[in-house]
Design a protein around this motif. Structure first.
Motif, mmCIF file in Angstrom:
data_model
loop_
_atom_site.group_PDB
_atom_site.id
_atom_site.type_symbol
_atom_site.label_atom_id
_atom_site.label_comp_id
_atom_site.label_asym_id
_atom_site.label_seq_id
_atom_site.Cartn_x
_atom_site.Cartn_y
_atom_site.Cartn_z
ATOM 1 N N PRO A 129 32.122 29.514 48.666
ATOM 2 C CA PRO A 129 31.277 30.414 48.200
ATOM 3 C C PRO A 129 31.981 31.759 47.467
ATOM 4 C CG PRO A 129 31.621 30.532 50.561
ATOM 5 C CD PRO A 129 32.578 29.503 49.923
ATOM 6 N N GLY A 130 31.193 31.850 46.363
ATOM 7 C CA GLY A 130 31.463 33.034 45.543
ATOM 8 C C GLY A 130 32.360 32.761 44.272
ATOM 9 N N LEU A 131 33.200 31.713 44.637
ATOM 10 C CA LEU A 131 34.238 31.699 43.611
ATOM 11 C C LEU A 131 33.655 31.637 42.185
ATOM 12 C CD1 LEU A 131 37.138 30.970 43.230
ATOM 13 C CD2 LEU A 131 36.862 28.335 43.057
ATOM 14 N N ASP A 132 32.733 30.991 41.828
ATOM 15 C CA ASP A 132 31.936 31.094 40.598
ATOM 16 C C ASP A 132 31.752 32.192 40.138
ATOM 17 O OD1 ASP A 132 31.987 28.273 40.341
ATOM 18 O OD2 ASP A 132 30.025 27.951 40.875
ATOM 19 N N GLU A 133 31.321 33.172 40.935
ATOM 20 C CA GLU A 133 30.822 34.586 40.782
ATOM 21 C C GLU A 133 32.139 35.475 40.247
ATOM 22 O OE1 GLU A 133 29.664 33.063 43.264
ATOM 23 O OE2 GLU A 133 27.496 32.906 42.658
ATOM 24 N N TYR A 163 41.750 42.209 46.656
ATOM 25 C CA TYR A 163 42.296 40.913 46.802
ATOM 26 C C TYR A 163 42.374 40.260 45.658
ATOM 27 C CZ TYR A 163 43.397 36.804 49.533
ATOM 28 O OH TYR A 163 43.942 35.726 49.937
ATOM 29 N N VAL A 164 41.648 40.155 44.468
ATOM 30 C CA VAL A 164 41.850 39.511 43.204
ATOM 31 C C VAL A 164 43.231 39.926 42.675
ATOM 32 C CG1 VAL A 164 40.872 38.853 41.002
ATOM 33 C CG2 VAL A 164 39.841 38.525 43.061
ATOM 34 N N PHE A 165 43.296 41.136 42.554
ATOM 35 C CA PHE A 165 44.525 41.968 41.710
ATOM 36 C C PHE A 165 45.688 41.525 42.568
ATOM 37 C CE2 PHE A 165 40.996 42.895 39.003
ATOM 38 C CZ PHE A 165 41.763 42.782 37.842
ATOM 39 N N GLN A 166 45.480 41.831 43.933
ATOM 40 C CA GLN A 166 46.705 41.400 44.856
ATOM 41 C C GLN A 166 47.356 40.087 44.565
ATOM 42 O OE1 GLN A 166 48.553 43.532 46.882
ATOM 43 N NE2 GLN A 166 50.088 41.908 46.634
ATOM 44 N N VAL A 167 46.451 39.101 44.525
ATOM 45 C CA VAL A 167 46.745 37.680 44.184
ATOM 46 C C VAL A 167 47.348 37.497 42.942
ATOM 47 C CG1 VAL A 167 45.838 35.477 43.878
ATOM 48 C CG2 VAL A 167 45.089 36.719 46.045
ATOM 49 N N PHE A 186 43.128 31.586 40.264
ATOM 50 C CA PHE A 186 41.896 31.158 40.610
ATOM 51 C C PHE A 186 42.050 30.022 41.547
ATOM 52 C CE2 PHE A 186 39.760 33.256 36.908
ATOM 53 C CZ PHE A 186 39.301 34.113 37.440
ATOM 54 N N SER A 187 43.104 29.213 41.164
ATOM 55 C CA SER A 187 43.551 28.162 42.024
ATOM 56 C C SER A 187 43.932 28.689 43.500
ATOM 57 C CB SER A 187 44.465 27.290 41.594
ATOM 58 O OG SER A 187 45.797 27.886 41.565
ATOM 59 N N ARG A 188 44.501 29.734 43.381
ATOM 60 C CA ARG A 188 44.862 30.351 44.815
ATOM 61 C C ARG A 188 43.631 30.886 45.449
ATOM 62 N NH1 ARG A 188 50.878 33.417 44.558
ATOM 63 N NH2 ARG A 188 51.659 31.693 43.263
ATOM 64 N N LEU A 189 42.712 31.304 44.966
ATOM 65 C CA LEU A 189 41.613 31.916 45.294
ATOM 66 C C LEU A 189 40.576 30.674 45.845
ATOM 67 C CD1 LEU A 189 40.531 34.959 42.643
ATOM 68 C CD2 LEU A 189 41.404 35.022 45.197
ATOM 69 N N ALA A 190 40.457 29.726 45.184
ATOM 70 C CA ALA A 190 39.799 28.508 45.728
ATOM 71 C C ALA A 190 40.400 28.109 47.160
ATOM 72 C CB ALA A 190 39.671 27.400 44.616
ATOM 73 N N ALA A 217 34.850 36.062 53.520
ATOM 74 C CA ALA A 217 35.425 36.766 54.626
ATOM 75 C C ALA A 217 36.192 38.068 53.885
ATOM 76 C CB ALA A 217 36.237 35.961 55.410
ATOM 77 N N ILE A 218 36.397 38.182 52.575
ATOM 78 C CA ILE A 218 37.033 39.230 52.157
ATOM 79 C C ILE A 218 36.339 40.306 51.732
ATOM 80 C CG2 ILE A 218 38.724 39.784 50.317
ATOM 81 C CD1 ILE A 218 39.318 36.713 50.066
#
Length: 170
Positions: free
Chosen positions: A8-12, A60-64, A43-47, A53-54
């Protein structure tokens, strides 16, 4: 649509952060074409994460992204170390890898291993996950249920202890 249900939310997140991530990487890599690959890696890591839950998705995106960049640098460093020696290159003469130097390195490794086992288990786990498994401190905090600050303190404690023991052995 099954991907959206699983993540959920990955596309956004992709829509919102693709361009900022491209800029982030373009400012930090030598070749602009690498930036696209790095964004895809983020994005593959975020998937694989439960984005719902974040609490702070942007952070988080920029830490990744920072972790992806660090991993790229580590891989490049390993490749440069592992590149074959030119013909006629004597590693013992050039790098000082004499039997004596190898023995000293092995002794230092034994001291470090012993020093690691002198630490409390949670400090050892944090250190091992970060240095040996390449897990980001944020992820270690999530896995262990510790705060990021506590993970950072454990890392500092472990690093300080290891340095102290190595210096003491000299």
């Amino acid at each position: 649509m099954p991907d959206a249900a699983r993540h959920p939310g990955l596309d956004e997140v992709v829509a919102q952060y693709r361009v900022p991530l491209l800029r982030f990487f373009q400012r930090r890599v030598e070749h602009f074409e690498d930036a696209d690959d790095l964004v895809q890696d983020v994005f593959s890591r975020l998937a694989a994460q439960d984005l719902a839950a974040i609490a702070n998705v942007q952070g988080y995106v920029f830490q990744v992204a920072a972790n992806v960049l660090r991993d790229k640098a580590r891989r490049a460093n390993v490749r440069s170390i592992m590149s074959p020696a030119p013909e006629g290159f004597d590693i013992e003469d050039e790098a000082g890898f004499s039997p004596e130097r190898i023995l000293q390195s092995r002794e230092a490794l034994q001291i470090m291993i012993a020093a690691l086992y002198e630490l409390p288990e949670i400090v050892r786990v944090v250190f091992s996950q970060y240095h040996f498994d390449g897990v980001a401190q944020v992820e270690i905090a999530r896995r262990t249920g510790l705060s990021l600050s506590t993970v950072e303190k454990h890392m500092a404690r472990a690093n300080g202890h290891l340095l102290h023991r190595l210096r003491k052995a000299r």
